[in-house]
Design a protein around this motif. Structure first.
Motif, PDB file in Angstrom:
ATOM      1  N   ASN A   2       0.842  -1.186   0.000  1.00  0.00           N
ATOM      2  CA  ASN A   2       0.000   0.000   0.000  1.00  0.00           C
ATOM      3  C   ASN A   2       0.879   1.238   0.000  1.00  0.00           C
ATOM      4  OD1 ASN A   2      -2.134   1.730   0.307  1.00  0.00           O
ATOM      5  ND2 ASN A   2      -2.964   0.712   2.093  1.00  0.00           N
ATOM      6  N   GLU A   3       0.274   2.422  -0.133  1.00  0.00           N
ATOM      7  CA  GLU A   3       1.039   3.667  -0.046  1.00  0.00           C
ATOM      8  C   GLU A   3       1.601   3.888   1.355  1.00  0.00           C
ATOM      9  OE1 GLU A   3      -1.830   7.250   0.458  1.00  0.00           O
ATOM     10  OE2 GLU A   3      -2.813   5.767  -0.829  1.00  0.00           O
ATOM     11  N   ASP A   6       3.696  -2.091   4.127  1.00  0.00           N
ATOM     12  CA  ASP A   6       3.119  -3.424   4.296  1.00  0.00           C
ATOM     13  C   ASP A   6       2.134  -3.431   5.455  1.00  0.00           C
ATOM     14  OD1 ASP A   6       4.655  -4.482   2.240  1.00  0.00           O
ATOM     15  OD2 ASP A   6       6.315  -4.949   3.593  1.00  0.00           O
ATOM     16  N   LEU A   7       1.075  -4.213   5.325  1.00  0.00           N
ATOM     17  CA  LEU A   7       0.074  -4.348   6.380  1.00  0.00           C
ATOM     18  C   LEU A   7       0.606  -5.268   7.470  1.00  0.00           C
ATOM     19  CD1 LEU A   7      -2.852  -3.745   7.300  1.00  0.00           C
ATOM     20  CD2 LEU A   7      -3.514  -5.840   6.140  1.00  0.00           C
ATOM     21  N   LEU A   8       0.695  -4.747   8.702  1.00  0.00           N
ATOM     22  CA  LEU A   8       1.179  -5.530   9.831  1.00  0.00           C
ATOM     23  C   LEU A   8       0.037  -6.117  10.652  1.00  0.00           C
ATOM     24  CD1 LEU A   8       3.967  -3.101  11.089  1.00  0.00           C
ATOM     25  CD2 LEU A   8       4.234  -5.111   9.628  1.00  0.00           C
ATOM     26  N   THR A  69       3.460  -0.328   7.951  1.00  0.00           N
ATOM     27  CA  THR A  69       4.832  -0.062   8.360  1.00  0.00           C
ATOM     28  C   THR A  69       5.126   1.424   8.493  1.00  0.00           C
ATOM     29  OG1 THR A  69       5.499  -0.250   6.050  1.00  0.00           O
ATOM     30  CG2 THR A  69       5.815  -2.193   7.445  1.00  0.00           C
ATOM     31  N   HIS A  70       4.406   2.288   7.757  1.00  0.00           N
ATOM     32  CA  HIS A  70       4.675   3.718   7.795  1.00  0.00           C
ATOM     33  C   HIS A  70       3.531   4.550   8.352  1.00  0.00           C
ATOM     34  CE1 HIS A  70       8.298   2.915   5.606  1.00  0.00           C
ATOM     35  NE2 HIS A  70       7.630   2.379   4.603  1.00  0.00           N
ATOM     36  N   ALA A  71       2.404   3.946   8.718  1.00  0.00           N
ATOM     37  CA  ALA A  71       1.262   4.718   9.219  1.00  0.00           C
ATOM     38  C   ALA A  71       0.288   3.792   9.941  1.00  0.00           C
ATOM     39  CB  ALA A  71       0.541   5.423   8.079  1.00  0.00           C
TER      40      ALA A  71
END
Length: 139
Positions: A2-3, A6-8, A69-71
């Protein structure tokens, strides 16, 4: 990918569970009123619990959380995106009920601009171990 990376972790918040509990208590009180002499009061209590449960299920059911991972994306009434670089620290609010021997913890995101964001997903030694691992290793 995704923007936001990765989905955690992805989950619904605890508000749906509260709605189910209120609805079940309302139904049990309504059915239990048939077995006692003073039915009116238990029927009124059952209807109130059932209405609260239905309100929580119908209007609060779209609340969810996705940790990338970023938001962190919170889907409450509106979509709220908390970027990883905006988070200063993560604290945990301890909630212990009277009957339960296990305390639950709710994560609170402390942002760099001074705001606090409560994530309505509890974890403890028994439930949500994967959420606990993701949120504790996030920063």
């Amino acid at each position: 990918m995704n923007e936001y990376g990765d989905l955690l972790y992805k989950s619904k918040t605890d508000s749906r569970k509260n709605g189910i509990v209120f609805a079940i208590l309302g139904i049990l009180a309504f059915v239990g009123a048939n077995f006692i002499y003073a039915k009116a009061m238990l029927i009124i209590i059952g209807v109130i619990f059932l209405l609260i449960g239905l309100y929580l299920l119908l209007f609060k059911r779209h609340e969810s959380i996705s940790i990338y991972t970023h938001a962190i994306v919170l889907n409450l009434r509106e979509k709220k995106i908390v970027k990883k670089e905006d988070i200063e620290h993560i604290t945990y609010e301890k909630v212990k009920t009277r009957k339960s021997p296990v305390a639950s913890y709710y994560p609170v995101l402390g942002l760099k601009n001074g705001d606090r964001v409560l994530i309505n997903v509890a974890f403890n030694d028994v439930i949500n171990k994967d959420f606990e691992a993701v949120i504790k290793s996030y920063l």
